[in-house]
Design a protein around this motif. Sequence first.
Motif, short mmCIF file in Angstrom:
data_model
loop_
_atom_site.label_atom_id
_atom_site.label_comp_id
_atom_site.label_asym_id
_atom_site.label_seq_id
_atom_site.Cartn_x
_atom_site.Cartn_y
_atom_site.Cartn_z
N LEU A 81 0.79 -1.23 0.00
CA LEU A 81 0.00 0.00 0.00
C LEU A 81 0.83 1.28 0.00
O LEU A 81 1.90 1.34 0.60
CB LEU A 81 -0.92 0.01 1.23
CG LEU A 81 -1.88 -1.17 1.39
CD1 LEU A 81 -2.80 -0.94 2.57
CD2 LEU A 81 -2.68 -1.40 0.11
N GLU B 222 -3.46 4.69 1.29
CA GLU B 222 -4.30 3.54 1.00
C GLU B 222 -4.59 2.74 2.26
O GLU B 222 -3.77 2.68 3.20
CB GLU B 222 -3.65 2.66 -0.07
CG GLU B 222 -3.59 3.37 -1.43
CD GLU B 222 -2.85 2.57 -2.48
OE1 GLU B 222 -3.17 2.75 -3.67
OE2 GLU B 222 -1.95 1.77 -2.13
N HIS C 239 -1.21 2.77 7.78
CA HIS C 239 -2.35 2.36 6.96
C HIS C 239 -3.58 2.11 7.81
O HIS C 239 -3.55 1.31 8.74
CB HIS C 239 -1.99 1.11 6.15
CG HIS C 239 -0.80 1.32 5.27
ND1 HIS C 239 -0.85 2.11 4.15
CD2 HIS C 239 0.48 0.86 5.38
CE1 HIS C 239 0.36 2.13 3.59
NE2 HIS C 239 1.17 1.39 4.32
N TRP D 86 -16.30 0.97 -0.08
CA TRP D 86 -16.16 2.03 -1.09
C TRP D 86 -17.21 3.12 -0.93
O TRP D 86 -17.00 4.25 -1.40
CB TRP D 86 -16.20 1.43 -2.50
CG TRP D 86 -14.84 0.92 -2.88
CD1 TRP D 86 -14.36 -0.34 -2.74
CD2 TRP D 86 -13.77 1.70 -3.41
NE1 TRP D 86 -13.05 -0.42 -3.17
CE2 TRP D 86 -12.66 0.82 -3.59
CE3 TRP D 86 -13.63 3.03 -3.78
CZ2 TRP D 86 -11.43 1.25 -4.09
CZ3 TRP D 86 -12.40 3.47 -4.28
CH2 TRP D 86 -11.33 2.58 -4.43
N VAL E 254 -8.07 5.45 0.44
CA VAL E 254 -8.51 4.60 -0.67
C VAL E 254 -8.48 3.13 -0.22
O VAL E 254 -7.42 2.62 0.16
CB VAL E 254 -7.59 4.77 -1.90
CG1 VAL E 254 -8.05 3.85 -3.03
CG2 VAL E 254 -7.55 6.21 -2.34
N ARG F 217 -7.67 -0.26 -0.72
CA ARG F 217 -6.82 -0.83 -1.77
C ARG F 217 -6.56 -2.32 -1.59
O ARG F 217 -6.19 -3.02 -2.53
CB ARG F 217 -5.49 -0.08 -1.79
CG ARG F 217 -4.52 -0.50 -2.86
CD ARG F 217 -4.95 0.02 -4.23
NE ARG F 217 -3.87 -0.06 -5.18
CZ ARG F 217 -3.72 -1.02 -6.10
NH1 ARG F 217 -4.60 -1.98 -6.20
NH2 ARG F 217 -2.70 -1.00 -6.92
N CYS G 75 -12.69 -7.73 -5.95
CA CYS G 75 -11.42 -6.99 -5.83
C CYS G 75 -10.97 -6.47 -7.19
O CYS G 75 -10.50 -5.33 -7.30
CB CYS G 75 -10.36 -7.87 -5.20
SG CYS G 75 -10.55 -8.11 -3.42
N HIS H 217 -12.77 -3.35 -8.22
CA HIS H 217 -12.38 -2.14 -7.51
C HIS H 217 -10.85 -1.92 -7.51
O HIS H 217 -10.36 -1.05 -6.79
CB HIS H 217 -12.86 -2.18 -6.07
CG HIS H 217 -14.36 -2.06 -5.93
ND1 HIS H 217 -15.03 -0.88 -6.11
CD2 HIS H 217 -15.31 -3.00 -5.65
CE1 HIS H 217 -16.32 -1.07 -5.92
NE2 HIS H 217 -16.52 -2.35 -5.65
N ASN H 218 -10.13 -2.72 -8.31
CA ASN H 218 -8.68 -2.60 -8.39
C ASN H 218 -8.04 -2.73 -7.00
O ASN H 218 -7.23 -1.91 -6.57
CB ASN H 218 -8.26 -1.26 -9.02
CG ASN H 218 -6.78 -1.22 -9.36
OD1 ASN H 218 -6.16 -2.25 -9.66
ND2 ASN H 218 -6.19 -0.03 -9.31
N MET H 219 -8.41 -3.80 -6.29
CA MET H 219 -7.89 -4.06 -4.95
C MET H 219 -7.07 -5.34 -4.92
O MET H 219 -7.31 -6.28 -5.67
CB MET H 219 -9.07 -4.21 -3.96
CG MET H 219 -9.88 -2.95 -3.75
SD MET H 219 -11.33 -3.26 -2.69
CE MET H 219 -10.54 -3.55 -1.10
N TYR H 220 -6.08 -5.36 -4.03
CA TYR H 220 -5.35 -6.58 -3.75
C TYR H 220 -6.19 -7.48 -2.83
O TYR H 220 -6.94 -6.99 -1.99
CB TYR H 220 -4.04 -6.28 -3.02
CG TYR H 220 -3.05 -5.45 -3.79
CD1 TYR H 220 -2.52 -5.87 -4.99
CD2 TYR H 220 -2.61 -4.23 -3.27
CE1 TYR H 220 -1.59 -5.11 -5.68
CE2 TYR H 220 -1.68 -3.44 -3.94
CZ TYR H 220 -1.17 -3.89 -5.15
OH TYR H 220 -0.26 -3.13 -5.82
#
Length: 341
Positions: free
Chosen positions: A73, A77, A100, A121, A131, A133, A159, A162-165
């Motif tokens: 992150l 994030e 974080h 979100w 964000v 993340r 994920c 939403h462009n998440m790990y």
Amino acid sequence: MIYFRSDYSQGAHPEILDALVKSNDVHTDGYGLDPLSDEAREIIKEHIGRPDADIHMMIGGTSTNVTTIAAALRPYEAVVAPLTGHIYVHECGAVERSGHKVIALPTEDGKLTPAHIDDAWLLFEDDHTVVPRMLYISNTTEIGTVYSKAELVALREACDKHNMYLYMDGARLGAALTAPGNDLTMKDIASLVDAFYIGGTKNGAMIGEVAILLNEEIADHYRWMIKQNCAMLAKGRLVGVQFTKLLEGGDNSLFYEIGRHMNLMARKLKEGIEAAGYGFSGQSVTNQIFPILPKSLIEKLKENFFFYEWAPYDEDNAVIRLVTGFGTTEAEVNAFIAALR
């Protein structure tokens, strides 16, 4: 005193101790850069079906979580976790200390769903808010439940949306993968998450976990992150030796044998407690169970058994946690059940 407090109250499984003794006189380089650790890496890569995996020998679960989250992150994030998640409840703010925010969401069974991701979100507005993340999950969860393959696939898709790990804490992965009804494999996990770790401390090892990074963005300079987070073990080979012994043989390895034993002992405990007329909090199917018992009985049990008083229930009853480990015996289980009468 009989211990049901945790799954790491004993030293190590005898076969692991034997492997450590046999390798004791071997000289190697330090910090996990040695042939013994490399042997473990190759066994793990084959078992998870990911020859491209970046694998690191780690000291413990908290440091693995903090290091991995910090590696993934940017400062603005955040990581989304269950309200019961280990990084939120039992790591003394270690993730927040690394800079974080943990967005902790309530769940019914300790498991996150795509709806939880959408909820996280909803909290995001613009450059005045963090964000979301990364999604943090654990398998087993902190309350003994497990994820199905369909649930993990759904989380992966959410994920990606939403462009998440997606990161899995595997402190009790051995118990999860040997739980009744489980349909996940280590290969499935490695194909769906960006990073996870295999827990050794709670699955018969003396010490150590293995961090497995499957996304180059997280793997970038990960060793630097380990060192900066005070998590680099000079004698990293000790972790490597243990995981070779745990996972050699793949699906028929000691790792799964220990998991099955722990779950079996917990199941016998649960059946005996139910037969005595008591209920449970939650729906654990693994080696942690949460009986609801009269407070007077709990005080009596504490004379001969060591366990965790988990939560209040009502005026007369409370929830305790019982955990079985690699060394739990049927005699110990039977003694607890007999003490309920």
